[in-house]
Design an enzyme around this catalytic site. Structure first.
Site, PDB file in Angstrom:
ATOM      1  CG  PHE A   3      21.232   7.788  -0.615  1.00  0.00           C
ATOM      2  CD1 PHE A   3      20.278   7.146  -1.331  1.00  0.00           C
ATOM      3  CD2 PHE A   3      22.396   7.194  -0.342  1.00  0.00           C
ATOM      4  CE1 PHE A   3      20.664   5.962  -1.735  1.00  0.00           C
ATOM      5  CE2 PHE A   3      22.803   6.056  -0.782  1.00  0.00           C
ATOM      6  CZ  PHE A   3      21.886   5.081  -1.619  1.00  0.00           C
ATOM      7  CG  ASN A  30      28.635  12.851  -2.424  1.00  0.00           C
ATOM      8  OD1 ASN A  30      27.778  12.669  -1.483  1.00  0.00           O
ATOM      9  ND2 ASN A  30      29.945  12.425  -2.413  1.00  0.00           N
ATOM     10  CB  THR A  31      23.074  12.981  -1.245  1.00  0.00           C
ATOM     11  OG1 THR A  31      24.057  12.356  -0.269  1.00  0.00           O
ATOM     12  CG2 THR A  31      21.689  12.336  -1.321  1.00  0.00           C
ATOM     13  CD  GLN A  32      22.605  11.183  -8.260  1.00  0.00           C
ATOM     14  OE1 GLN A  32      21.725  11.876  -9.019  1.00  0.00           O
ATOM     15  NE2 GLN A  32      23.093  10.182  -8.222  1.00  0.00           N
TER      16      GLN A  32
END
Lengths: 243, 265, 205
Positions: free
Chosen positions: A24, B35-37
């Site tokens: 991300f 936790n990166t999705q």
């Protein structure tokens, strides 16, 4: 989609599973450019009003230069979410400063405080070029500019953001008279520095922004100039090309 | 004993099998903390435009699982309080998380205040800070949202917020594919606030409905069923029309398309 | 800094005036941040046509020799000097020949057509796409800065003297904001019947 891929050898004792395949990205670039100039008894902070992500224009009027009280102007240009967060934190702390000390925050102190806000996130930085403008303790125009992690300097003028590289040399030349000589000296003396008048500064800023608009895709739509004098803060708006 | 430089002194692999590094690892899971999705079930564009007496907002009812049209009755226009609509695109489970967060906010507001006091400017501020805090924890809510409504001074609020915490305001806003397909159509009518003040409610609804049709034609992750909200300043009211359909479509061109799918004889 | 076009550094700019053109370059040659030479000119003359070549120094030298060779052959075959428009096409086709293994250069061409007396300038990318221009053209590591300066300072129909001042100020101030350009400058002012070349004093940091 394989989650594990072995990267190991006879001499590798580390964890050999590599789960990272998509990361991300917490940053983006929202374009725009900003510019601050200090005069003898005034200072200006200007920015275009275009807000972008990639090739999309999100908004043609999203102000990014703010008057935060105490005759202080602030802008944090780059990643808009970080910029807004920084300005919000500064405003909030300024309020507390008034509660605690019952006096105005000087631009010198504001600058040092912003260094701490920025350096506090040294290892996950605010992705912004921060500039503040106002009047110093003697009533002279002041501009301070910061890098993303808090290095700062007081200057006569500074351009920041996407088109800073286009505008900054123009400012060197027209504000600080760099590479200009005294015409009467036959090339032996530099042109003497002098403070520019407010209307001269405004027309320079407008030229700088229409030049940047012409050659930079993330600059355009509108120009908002905030001017601070001993009488307070004033705002001027000029349209820029929308293409 | 193992004599390799990195494993010197450890039990020999030949005798005891390969050493399990997880035993000594501080992090006792198979992977580092993750936790990166990525978005799983997704909703496509939300579009919104201001008009002289309010805002029109629309989003279709599809929940896509990749390219599979998985759920066809997802409601993506959420009323919050009595003067706000939040339109959400992106991950649907994160949408439902936001729904719960905003529900809690409403409950808290109704405890704290004598009468409903939650206005769109507050909802937008709160939501954008939730987004920004989650992105700062590298655990984002994977959405782009449009917040629309009537402010505490009965003025129009139309703002955007997304997974990064980026926010902006404009008389015409669209998320996702809408930013590319609908925005040019919306801006043709409403480029400025002044243009918006000349657009009637009927024109605005027609404009948005046309955009939804164009999006259905060209956005492969869309469906022809959608919800449309009309926020009216003078009526001090929000109407949400559900189950609307794209109408007057022409699919004549489709049979001339060659090169994809099963050959047509 | 693994970009070959910005290892050695350097910039060039061309401008159109009233019945005149100007072309100018810096004099620096560097190895990354280390300055190596302060006499590396990047503007070359072929008859009455001028070529500015920035980018990887070895390619600058190679292409200068290539175009010297090609324009000499042209002169023998045609029994006249090459015109700026023709030369621009020669540059373009020569660069495109190496489409999939390009020379890492940013060229600009400036000159006055000897038949029509029309000023001509243009610039190219490294694979020969021509960017014709009516006002100014910029290339090199300070191209952003040069765009900003030129957009700010340029006006149409300048006399040769005013054009000299304008192009000089544009180049000097742009170079001072680029670590890889500078260390002196050379400016050519070209009119129908006179070519003047001047070296500029500039910051040496």
């Amino acid at each position: 989609m394989s989650v594990t891929s072995a990267v190991s050898s006879d001499y590798n004792s580390g964890v050999s599973n590599v789960p990272i395949e998509h990361q991300f990205n917490p940053y983006s670039d929202n374009g725009g450019t900003v510019l601050g100039i200090a005069g003898e008894d005034f200072a200006i902070l200007a920015g275009d009003t275009r807000h972008t992500t990639g090739y999309s224009i999100n908004s043609r009027y999203e102000p990014k230069v703010f008057s935060v009280g105490d005759e202080l102007l602030i802008t944090a240009n780059g990643f808009a979410a970080d910029g807004d967060a920084l300005v919000k934190r500064f405003r909030n702390q300024l309020k507390w400063y008034h509660f605690d000390h019952k006096k105005n925050l000087t631009i010198k102190s504001a600058a040092r405080f912003i260094q701490h806000l920025l350096y506090g996130k040294r290892f996950f930085p605010y992705y912004v070029h921060t500039i503040i403008a106002g009047l110093d303790e003697e009533g002279k125009g002041a501009v301070y500019s910061f890098d993303p992690v808090g290095s700062y300097e007081r200057e006569q003028c500074r351009a920041g953001g996407g088109a800073a590289s286009l505008i900054m040399p123009f400012l060197d030349n027209q504000v600080n008279f760099k590479n200009q000589m005294d015409p009467d000296s036959n090339g032996t003396a530099k042109k003497e520095l002098k403070y520019l008048k407010l209307d001269e500064v405004i027309s320079l800023v407008r030229d700088a922004f229409s030049s940047a608009t012409e050659r930079h895709i993330n600059v355009g739509d509108g120009l908002e100039i905030l001017i601070v004098t001993k009488d307070g803060v004033r705002t001027e708006y000029y349209p820029l090309k929308k293409d | 004993m193992n004599h390799g430089p990195y494993d010197w002194g450890r039990p020999s692999d030949d005798t005891y099998g390969a050493y399990n590094h997880q035993i000594a690892a501080a992090n006792n899971s198979q992977f580092p903390k993750m936790n990166t999705q990525q978005p799983i079930v997704t909703g496509t564009s939300v579009i919104a435009v201001k008009y002289q007496d309010g805002i029109v907002l629309a989003a279709d009812n599809l929940g896509s699982y990749g390219s599979l049209a998985r759920f066809s009755d997802i409601e993506r226009l959420l009323p919050v309080g009595d003067s706000t609509i939040v339109g959400i695109s992106g991950d649907i489970s994160d949408l439902q998380q936001i729904e719960r967060i905003l529900d809690d906010l409403q409950v808290q507001d109704s405890y704290d205040m004598e009468k409903p006091n939650l206005k769109p400017e507050h909802v937008h501020e709160y939501l954008s800070r939730v987004f920004y805090n989650r992105r700062s924890k590298m655990d984002p809510l994977w959405n782009s949202t449009i917040v629309a409504g009537l402010s505490s001074t009965n003025e129009l609020v139309l703002k955007y917020a997304d997974l990064l915490g980026v926010t902006y305001s404009s008389p015409a806003i669209a998320t996702g594919f809408g930013a590319h397909l609908a925005i040019p159509l919306l801006r043709r009518k409403v480029e400025t606030e002044e243009d918006a003040s000349k657009l009637t409610e009927e024109e605005a609804v027609e404009l948005v409905r046309n955009c939804m049709k164009v999006l259905f034609y060209r956005d492969a992750r869309s469906i022809d069923k959608y919800s449309l909200a009309v926020i009216s300043q003078s009526r001090k009211k929000i109407d949400i029309h559900k189950g609307l359909r794209c109408e007057d479509m022409k699919w004549e061109f489709a049979k001339h398309i060659r090169g994809y799918g099963a050959p047509q004889l | 800094m693994s970009n070959p076009a910005s290892i050695n550094g350097g910039s060039a700019v061309a401008m159109v005036g009233k019945d005149c053109v100007a072309i100018a370059c810096d004099l620096r040659l560097g190895n990354q941040s280390l300055g190596v030479a302060n006499n590396f000119e990047k503007v070359f003359q072929f008859g009455h046509v001028f070529l500015g070549l920035t980018g990887l120094a070895t390619d600058v030298i190679t292409l200068n020799e290539t175009f010297r060779f090609k324009t000499n052959l042209y002169k023998m075959r045609e029994e006249r000097d090459i015109e700026p428009e023709t030369f621009a096409n020669l540059v373009s086709t020569s660069l495109y020949e190496k489409r999939f293994g390009p020379y890492f250069v940013g060229p600009i061409v400036a000159g006055i057509n000897s038949k029509t007396n029309q000023p001509f300038i243009c610039s190219f990318d490294s694979i020969g796409c021509i960017d014709y221009s009516k006002d100014f053209a910029v290339v090199g590591t300070a191209s952003d800065q040069l765009y900003g300066m030129c957009e700010g300072l340029y006006e149409p129909n300048l006399s040769p003297d005013d054009l000299f001042e304008t192009i000089s100020q544009a180049l000097l101030n742009a170079n001072d904001r680029d670590a890889l350009s500078g260390w002196g400058a050379a400016v050519y002012i070209i009119t129908k019947d006179k070519i003047s070349k001047r070296y500029l004093k500039s910051r040496q940091d």
